[in-house]
Design a protein around this motif. Structure first.
Motif, PDB file in Angstrom:
ATOM      1  N   PRO A  47       0.808  -1.232   0.000  1.00 25.14           N
ATOM      2  CA  PRO A  47       0.000   0.000   0.000  1.00 25.14           C
ATOM      3  C   PRO A  47       0.837   1.276   0.000  1.00 25.14           C
ATOM      4  O   PRO A  47       0.419   2.289  -0.568  1.00 25.14           O
ATOM      5  CB  PRO A  47      -0.822  -0.127   1.290  1.00 25.14           C
ATOM      6  CG  PRO A  47      -0.832  -1.590   1.598  1.00 25.14           C
ATOM      7  CD  PRO A  47       0.478  -2.117   1.124  1.00 25.14           C
ATOM      8  N   ASP A  48       2.001   1.229   0.649  1.00 24.32           N
ATOM      9  CA  ASP A  48       2.830   2.435   0.752  1.00 24.32           C
ATOM     10  C   ASP A  48       4.004   2.384  -0.216  1.00 24.32           C
ATOM     11  O   ASP A  48       5.104   2.861   0.102  1.00 24.32           O
ATOM     12  CB  ASP A  48       3.329   2.602   2.190  1.00 24.32           C
ATOM     13  CG  ASP A  48       4.221   1.437   2.625  1.00 24.32           C
ATOM     14  OD1 ASP A  48       4.126   0.345   2.008  1.00 24.32           O
ATOM     15  OD2 ASP A  48       5.024   1.619   3.560  1.00 24.32           O
ATOM     16  N   LEU A  49       3.773   1.817  -1.402  1.00 24.78           N
ATOM     17  CA  LEU A  49       4.865   1.605  -2.349  1.00 24.78           C
ATOM     18  C   LEU A  49       5.600   2.902  -2.671  1.00 24.78           C
ATOM     19  O   LEU A  49       6.838   2.961  -2.595  1.00 24.78           O
ATOM     20  CB  LEU A  49       4.320   0.977  -3.634  1.00 24.78           C
ATOM     21  CG  LEU A  49       5.340   0.779  -4.762  1.00 24.78           C
ATOM     22  CD1 LEU A  49       6.493  -0.111  -4.305  1.00 24.78           C
ATOM     23  CD2 LEU A  49       4.657   0.191  -5.999  1.00 24.78           C
ATOM     24  N   MET A  50       4.890   3.942  -3.023  1.00 26.56           N
ATOM     25  CA  MET A  50       5.542   5.193  -3.407  1.00 26.56           C
ATOM     26  C   MET A  50       6.289   5.806  -2.230  1.00 26.56           C
ATOM     27  O   MET A  50       7.402   6.318  -2.379  1.00 26.56           O
ATOM     28  CB  MET A  50       4.519   6.184  -3.962  1.00 26.56           C
ATOM     29  CG  MET A  50       3.810   5.688  -5.221  1.00 26.56           C
ATOM     30  SD  MET A  50       4.973   5.160  -6.522  1.00 26.56           S
ATOM     31  CE  MET A  50       5.825   6.694  -6.854  1.00 26.56           C
ATOM     32  N   GLN A  51       5.706   5.745  -1.051  1.00 26.39           N
ATOM     33  CA  GLN A  51       6.374   6.279   0.131  1.00 26.39           C
ATOM     34  C   GLN A  51       7.632   5.484   0.468  1.00 26.39           C
ATOM     35  O   GLN A  51       8.637   6.042   0.914  1.00 26.39           O
ATOM     36  CB  GLN A  51       5.416   6.276   1.326  1.00 26.39           C
ATOM     37  CG  GLN A  51       6.005   6.880   2.597  1.00 26.39           C
ATOM     38  CD  GLN A  51       5.028   6.854   3.750  1.00 26.39           C
ATOM     39  OE1 GLN A  51       3.872   6.469   3.593  1.00 26.39           O
ATOM     40  NE2 GLN A  51       5.486   7.267   4.924  1.00 26.39           N
ATOM     41  N   SER A  52       7.573   4.163   0.234  1.00 21.90           N
ATOM     42  CA  SER A  52       8.727   3.323   0.562  1.00 21.90           C
ATOM     43  C   SER A  52       9.941   3.664  -0.301  1.00 21.90           C
ATOM     44  O   SER A  52      11.080   3.410   0.096  1.00 21.90           O
ATOM     45  CB  SER A  52       8.368   1.839   0.387  1.00 21.90           C
ATOM     46  OG  SER A  52       8.228   1.507  -0.991  1.00 21.90           O
ATOM     47  N   LEU A  53       9.701   4.236  -1.469  1.00 26.40           N
ATOM     48  CA  LEU A  53      10.802   4.589  -2.357  1.00 26.40           C
ATOM     49  C   LEU A  53      11.622   5.763  -1.830  1.00 26.40           C
ATOM     50  O   LEU A  53      12.704   6.036  -2.342  1.00 26.40           O
ATOM     51  CB  LEU A  53      10.268   4.914  -3.750  1.00 26.40           C
ATOM     52  CG  LEU A  53       9.579   3.755  -4.487  1.00 26.40           C
ATOM     53  CD1 LEU A  53       9.076   4.209  -5.847  1.00 26.40           C
ATOM     54  CD2 LEU A  53      10.521   2.571  -4.639  1.00 26.40           C
ATOM     55  N   THR A  54      11.093   6.455  -0.808  1.00 27.26           N
ATOM     56  CA  THR A  54      11.843   7.547  -0.198  1.00 27.26           C
ATOM     57  C   THR A  54      12.753   7.046   0.925  1.00 27.26           C
ATOM     58  O   THR A  54      13.553   7.822   1.464  1.00 27.26           O
ATOM     59  CB  THR A  54      10.886   8.607   0.371  1.00 27.26           C
ATOM     60  OG1 THR A  54      10.108   8.032   1.435  1.00 27.26           O
ATOM     61  CG2 THR A  54       9.942   9.115  -0.714  1.00 27.26           C
ATOM     62  N   LEU A  55      12.634   5.761   1.277  1.00 22.56           N
ATOM     63  CA  LEU A  55      13.468   5.172   2.325  1.00 22.56           C
ATOM     64  C   LEU A  55      14.674   4.507   1.677  1.00 22.56           C
ATOM     65  O   LEU A  55      14.519   3.613   0.845  1.00 22.56           O
ATOM     66  CB  LEU A  55      12.667   4.143   3.128  1.00 22.56           C
ATOM     67  CG  LEU A  55      11.347   4.644   3.746  1.00 22.56           C
ATOM     68  CD1 LEU A  55      10.598   3.484   4.404  1.00 22.56           C
ATOM     69  CD2 LEU A  55      11.630   5.753   4.753  1.00 22.56           C
ATOM     70  N   GLY A 168      16.947 -11.337 -11.385  1.00 24.39           N
ATOM     71  CA  GLY A 168      17.172 -10.012 -10.823  1.00 24.39           C
ATOM     72  C   GLY A 168      16.014  -9.077 -11.152  1.00 24.39           C
ATOM     73  O   GLY A 168      15.499  -8.360 -10.282  1.00 24.39           O
ATOM     74  N   LEU A 169      15.573  -9.112 -12.400  1.00 27.24           N
ATOM     75  CA  LEU A 169      14.426  -8.291 -12.804  1.00 27.24           C
ATOM     76  C   LEU A 169      13.141  -8.794 -12.159  1.00 27.24           C
ATOM     77  O   LEU A 169      12.277  -8.004 -11.767  1.00 27.24           O
ATOM     78  CB  LEU A 169      14.309  -8.293 -14.330  1.00 27.24           C
ATOM     79  CG  LEU A 169      15.484  -7.644 -15.071  1.00 27.24           C
ATOM     80  CD1 LEU A 169      15.352  -7.847 -16.571  1.00 27.24           C
ATOM     81  CD2 LEU A 169      15.584  -6.161 -14.736  1.00 27.24           C
ATOM     82  N   GLY A 170      13.011 -10.128 -12.035  1.00 25.49           N
ATOM     83  CA  GLY A 170      11.843 -10.676 -11.359  1.00 25.49           C
ATOM     84  C   GLY A 170      11.800 -10.266  -9.899  1.00 25.49           C
ATOM     85  O   GLY A 170      10.731  -9.975  -9.352  1.00 25.49           O
ATOM     86  N   ALA A 171      12.965 -10.223  -9.244  1.00 26.41           N
ATOM     87  CA  ALA A 171      13.023  -9.788  -7.851  1.00 26.41           C
ATOM     88  C   ALA A 171      12.664  -8.307  -7.718  1.00 26.41           C
ATOM     89  O   ALA A 171      12.038  -7.893  -6.728  1.00 26.41           O
ATOM     90  CB  ALA A 171      14.414 -10.041  -7.282  1.00 26.41           C
ATOM     91  N   ALA A 172      13.057  -7.507  -8.706  1.00 21.36           N
ATOM     92  CA  ALA A 172      12.695  -6.087  -8.688  1.00 21.36           C
ATOM     93  C   ALA A 172      11.180  -5.922  -8.788  1.00 21.36           C
ATOM     94  O   ALA A 172      10.598  -5.039  -8.147  1.00 21.36           O
ATOM     95  CB  ALA A 172      13.393  -5.353  -9.826  1.00 21.36           C
ATOM     96  N   VAL A 173      10.547  -6.781  -9.567  1.00 19.24           N
ATOM     97  CA  VAL A 173       9.082  -6.759  -9.649  1.00 19.24           C
ATOM     98  C   VAL A 173       8.484  -7.166  -8.305  1.00 19.24           C
ATOM     99  O   VAL A 173       7.562  -6.525  -7.788  1.00 19.24           O
ATOM    100  CB  VAL A 173       8.591  -7.693 -10.775  1.00 19.24           C
ATOM    101  CG1 VAL A 173       7.072  -7.827 -10.733  1.00 19.24           C
ATOM    102  CG2 VAL A 173       9.029  -7.166 -12.135  1.00 19.24           C
ATOM    103  N   TYR A 174       9.014  -8.225  -7.713  1.00 15.21           N
ATOM    104  CA  TYR A 174       8.499  -8.701  -6.422  1.00 15.21           C
ATOM    105  C   TYR A 174       8.643  -7.630  -5.345  1.00 15.21           C
ATOM    106  O   TYR A 174       7.808  -7.546  -4.428  1.00 15.21           O
ATOM    107  CB  TYR A 174       9.240  -9.970  -6.003  1.00 15.21           C
ATOM    108  CG  TYR A 174       8.876 -10.444  -4.624  1.00 15.21           C
ATOM    109  CD1 TYR A 174       7.670 -11.107  -4.391  1.00 15.21           C
ATOM    110  CD2 TYR A 174       9.727 -10.220  -3.543  1.00 15.21           C
ATOM    111  CE1 TYR A 174       7.326 -11.534  -3.124  1.00 15.21           C
ATOM    112  CE2 TYR A 174       9.386 -10.637  -2.265  1.00 15.21           C
ATOM    113  CZ  TYR A 174       8.185 -11.296  -2.061  1.00 15.21           C
ATOM    114  OH  TYR A 174       7.844 -11.719  -0.793  1.00 15.21           O
ATOM    115  N   ALA A 175       9.671  -6.801  -5.441  1.00 12.31           N
ATOM    116  CA  ALA A 175       9.897  -5.768  -4.435  1.00 12.31           C
ATOM    117  C   ALA A 175       8.736  -4.784  -4.355  1.00 12.31           C
ATOM    118  O   ALA A 175       8.582  -4.098  -3.337  1.00 12.31           O
ATOM    119  CB  ALA A 175      11.199  -5.027  -4.738  1.00 12.31           C
TER     120      ALA A 175
END
Length: 211
Positions: A47-55, A168-175
């Motif tokens: 739910p807080d995906l965009m906010q998590s990108l600031t961490l 690696g790309l699949g893990a980036a999606v999972y993140a």
């Protein structure tokens, strides 16, 4: 075969093949979009995906896995050429691994001793180990299929690096779903899932990339 016949065969085989890089640039975004759609329809995004990108530590998951994916693509494309330098780019993969281990070591030092076990195992270890390989299937297949158009002389190694790229790309999606922000968690379990896919891809590559 007579000389004239041989010349005619050579003349008939003047088709211009699309460079492997261009093929990947066309097919891989579609593969990643399918993986992201599958994640969204099943587990959803945090739910807080965009906010998590600031961490910084949360953002590092995307940076490390994305860097691994693109570095793996670069190295595997080089390995797909029979005259490619076998060691080209492998140092970059090693550097990314060192960065990931550095993040893990820093997290271990800065995490209170009584919280380290929970930070490492988290609450979604099994989901991570299962989902990353699943999300990596389509990207890895696209990469391996594209590399079959090349002429690698080291099919197992090429398959392994292709697996690193796809997972690696699949893990980036999972993140985009994962809420475990500690490097103790994601370096450990993302790393194991990525290596499992890469090992499987090496086995497949040793067969399908041989010529």
């Amino acid at each position: 075969m007579k000389t004239d016949d041989f010349i005619r065969v050579l003349a008939a085989d003047r088709r211009r093949h699309r460079p492997l890089r261009n093929t990947l640039l066309m097919a891989l975004p579609v593969a990643l979009a399918l993986s992201a759609l599958a994640l969204w329809l099943t587990l959803g995004f945090r739910p807080d995906l965009m906010q998590s990108l600031t961490l910084p530590l949360s953002l590092a998951r995307f940076l490390v896995t994305g860097a691994l994916g693109f570095a793996g693509l670069y190295v595997s494309l080089n390995l797909a050429r029979p005259n490619g330098r076998k060691g080209a780019g492998l140092g970059l993969l090693l550097l990314i691994a060192c960065v990931a281990l550095g993040l893990m070591a820093w997290a271990y030092i800065t995490t209170p001793p009584d919280a380290r076990l929970m930070a490492t195992y988290g609450k979604s270890m099994f989901t991570c180990l299962l989902t990353i390989p699943v999300l990596s299937i389509v990207p890895a297949i696209v990469i391996l299929t594209t590399l079959r158009q090349g002429a690698t002389t080291v099919p197992a190694l090429t398959g392994f690096v292709a697996g690193l790229a796809g997972s690696g790309l699949g893990a980036a999606v999972y993140a985009m779903y994962c809420t475990e922000d500690s490097p103790l968690f994601y370096v450990t379990w993302y790393g194991l899932a990525i290596l499992a896919v890469a090992a499987t891809s090496a086995l497949v590559g040793s067969r399908v990339l041989r010529w």
